[in-house]
Scaffold this active site. Structure first.
Site, PDB file in Angstrom:
ATOM      1  N   CYS A   1      -2.194  43.689  20.895  1.00 61.86           N
ATOM      2  CA  CYS A   1      -0.805  43.362  20.397  1.00 61.86           C
ATOM      3  C   CYS A   1      -1.131  43.446  19.374  1.00 61.86           C
ATOM      4  O   CYS A   1       0.725  43.089  18.269  1.00 61.86           O
ATOM      5  CB  CYS A   1      -0.903  42.153  21.138  1.00 61.86           C
ATOM      6  SG  CYS A   1      -2.018  40.107  19.853  1.00 61.86           S
TER       7      CYS A   1
ATOM      8  N   CYS B   1      -2.789  36.927  23.304  1.00 62.40           N
ATOM      9  CA  CYS B   1      -2.467  38.111  23.296  1.00 62.40           C
ATOM     10  C   CYS B   1      -1.357  38.758  24.620  1.00 62.40           C
ATOM     11  O   CYS B   1      -0.526  39.193  24.257  1.00 62.40           O
ATOM     12  CB  CYS B   1      -3.834  38.914  23.806  1.00 62.40           C
ATOM     13  SG  CYS B   1      -3.857  40.258  23.502  1.00 62.40           S
TER      14      CYS B   1
ATOM     15  N   GLY C   1     -12.700   9.376  16.322  1.00 61.35           N
ATOM     16  CA  GLY C   1     -13.778  10.083  15.986  1.00 61.35           C
ATOM     17  C   GLY C   1     -14.327   8.980  16.024  1.00 61.35           C
ATOM     18  O   GLY C   1     -16.338   9.945  16.186  1.00 61.35           O
TER      19      GLY C   1
ATOM     20  N   CYS D   1      -5.413  42.680  16.137  1.00 61.10           N
ATOM     21  CA  CYS D   1      -5.364  42.474  17.348  1.00 61.10           C
ATOM     22  C   CYS D   1      -5.358  44.142  17.338  1.00 61.10           C
ATOM     23  O   CYS D   1      -3.580  44.942  17.568  1.00 61.10           O
ATOM     24  CB  CYS D   1      -4.735  41.641  18.174  1.00 61.10           C
ATOM     25  SG  CYS D   1      -5.166  42.009  20.180  1.00 61.10           S
TER      26      CYS D   1
ATOM     27  N   CYS E   1      -8.036  39.441  20.113  1.00 61.53           N
ATOM     28  CA  CYS E   1      -7.408  37.968  20.303  1.00 61.53           C
ATOM     29  C   CYS E   1      -8.401  37.365  21.229  1.00 61.53           C
ATOM     30  O   CYS E   1      -8.821  37.674  22.477  1.00 61.53           O
ATOM     31  CB  CYS E   1      -5.731  37.473  20.860  1.00 61.53           C
ATOM     32  SG  CYS E   1      -5.107  38.392  20.333  1.00 61.53           S
TER      33      CYS E   1
END
Lengths: 290, 256
Positions: free
Chosen positions: A241, A269, A29, A238, A263
């Site tokens: 899909c 997808c 970080g 979606c 997606c």
């Protein structure tokens, strides 16, 4: 000389970047300054991510580049083409086949493995930047762990909108120490940052910073006790899909206001459709068809 | 009883020029100390040295901390000093724009110090912010407005609320009433006096306005050219000034 050096950058530069990456991994970080090079693309197009990718690439790598989850958008296509030309590495669209994935604004839906590297393109690495414009001051705040200001931003969100409205670049605390900007990924992706098996590297070219998350790092999204962190997505499935658990893009499909949700991760997808899943407006999957 | 703040022979130089020199005094708990003098007399330099914003070149500033007793602030580590700045101490700037976050709502401004010391409950933070706005006479329905929408007097009161919300023991004020018109000044002074008495605050107030010290300060030091020329009880110094400069200062106040 007609050929570029492998992956465009010269070896000394790659070495310098690798040192920054190692330092970043050692201090999860923490933003490590590095001598960012001028790349043959404009700032904001991923010059930081490209340099990190170039420093990590080996000839055996399979590269995948995504922009907002999609493999076929301008930014992703250009960067993939750049590395195909300068490093002659194989490029794939399949998350499971890739050994190195450079991404802009998304984490793939498919869980990543220990042998993969995820490289993020970062526009502004400093999470405190819009609250405290002085770099000298923000560095001091990181050094002394003075992160109260980050909560002031979340407080402002709640007082103005009734909920934490920050939807992307949602600040996280890494390994109980540094507060980090996870790059503009939707906060839906924040839980995926935590405990990921793959190495996550963040490169900001214009700001000249690299930071990193080693595998299996604790990453906590900041919140209030009475307003806990909530990953959000469009409340739909979606249309191609039928996935209900993936992050969705809203796409306008005609001039009459028609819209569908798809997606944002195109590979996810595709893989789902190949496996026989079908959404409300999807057509059965055929290999090679769009 | 130990003094809250012991100042010993503090000096600060800007190159060869003297900012302040040879300043020594004790500040006892619950006491308000006024520092007066003309522009350029070293008042603000002294305040910056006392409040840890500037490192004095010489001398000691010993603060009686809650957990460790008297400690020289110069010998403290920076995190310690900054922690003190957020909890036990408060600094009220002359210009509220220096002390406030102008892009953050009034509630956020007051809540910042609470969040800086670890408050993580939105409802509690907001309730305390509203409570403090009330104490400095700002309506609760202004809690989500930004300070840019406030008048100068309100901004100054907001700055005071923001500083006092963590219950500090020592407040440094640099010309708290500067730039305000007289009626607003009077109300602000009234408010400050109430808060100081009610919370048992100790304060160091820098000002060039003798009326402010007359109302607020228990004791007074008068500075000229970086040195203390006179010190004593406020009424004593103002009613019977001994040093020529203090006499000039007192006689220069316009009478209406």
């Amino acid at each position: 000389m007609t050929e570029y050096n492998f992956a465009y950058l010269d070896e000394q530069t790659k070495r310098m970047i690798r040192r920054a990456i190692l330092k970043g991994l050692a201090i999860p970080g923490y933003q490590v300054p590095f001598a960012s090079r001028e790349m043959p693309m404009p700032y904001g197009w991923g010059t930081g991510g490209v340099q990190v990718t170039a420093a990590c690439l080996v000839p055996e790598d399979r590269l995948k580049v995504i922009d907002q989850g999609a493999d076929d958008t301008t930014n992703a296509v250009s960067i993939a083409k750049f590395f195909r030309r300068t490093a002659h590495v194989e490029v794939t669209e399949r998350t499971v086949e890739a050994s190195l994935i450079q991404t802009r604004h998304r984490i793939p839906e498919t869980p990543l493995r220990e042998d993969q590297i995820l490289v993020y393109q970062v526009p502004i690495p400093e999470p405190l930047r819009f609250l405290e414009p002085r770099e000298t001051e923000t560095r001091k705040m990181h050094a002394l762990e003075e992160y109260g200001l980050m909560h002031v931003k979340l407080y402002e969100d709640i007082s103005r909108h009734g909920a934490i409205s920050t939807a992307y670049a949602y600040p996280v605390r890494v390994a109980g120490r540094y507060v980090m900007d996870p790059s503009p990924i939707p906060k839906f992706d924040n839980p995926k940052l935590a405990g990921m098996a793959a190495v996550q590297l963040f490169g900001a070219g214009r700001e000249q910073r690299i930071y990193a998350l080693p595998p299996w790092t604790e990453v906590i999204s900041l919140d209030f006790e009475d307003y806990p962190f909530e990953p959000t997505k469009a409340d739909a499935a979606c249309d191609l899909c039928g996935a209900e658990d993936s992050y969705l893009d809203e796409v306008i499909v005609d001039d009459a206001g028609g819209r569908i949700f798809v997606c944002s991760d195109t590979d996810h997808c595709r893989a789902r459709r190949a496996a026989g899943h079908l959404g409300a407006q999807g057509v059965p999957y055929e290999e090679g068809a769009a | 009883m130990t003094p809250l703040l012991q100042v010993r022979d503090v000096a600060k130089f800007y190159g060869a020029r003297r900012g302040c020199e040879g300043v020594t005094f004790d500040l006892w708990p619950g006491e308000v100390m006024g520092i007066v003098g003309e522009s350029g007399s070293g008042k603000s330099t002294l305040l910056a040295c006392l409040s840890g914003q500037m490192a004095p070149d010489r001398g000691e500033v010993i603060y009686d901390t809650r957990d460790r007793g008297p400690v020289d602030t110069r010998a403290m580590s920076e995190p310690e000093r900054r922690m003190l700045m957020r909890t036990d101490w408060a600094l009220v700037h002359q210009n509220p724009r220096d002390g406030l976050r102008m892009g953050v709502s009034a509630g956020g401004n007051v809540g910042e110090r609470l969040m800086a010391v670890g408050a993580r409950h939105y409802g509690d933070i907001r309730a305390r912010a509203v409570d403090w706005l009330g104490r400095v006479e700002i309506d609760a329905d202004r809690v989500d407005d930004r300070p840019t929408a406030f008048s100068g007097g309100m901004q100054q009161r907001l700055q005071i609320a923001r500083n006092l919300v963590t219950g500090p023991r020592l407040v440094f004020m640099d010309e708290p009433t500067g730039g305000l018109d007289v009626s607003v000044q009077a109300r602000l002074l009234d408010l400050l006096r109430g808060l100081v008495r009610e919370m048992g605050l100790s304060a160091v107030i820098v000002t060039h306005d003798l009326a402010v010290v007359r109302l607020l300060a228990d004791r007074l030091i008068v500075m000229k050219d970086g040195r203390v020329v006179e010190a004593g009880l406020t009424d004593q110094v103002l009613d019977d000034p001994q040093h020529g400069y203090t006499q000039l200062l007192v006689s220069s106040v316009l009478q209406v």
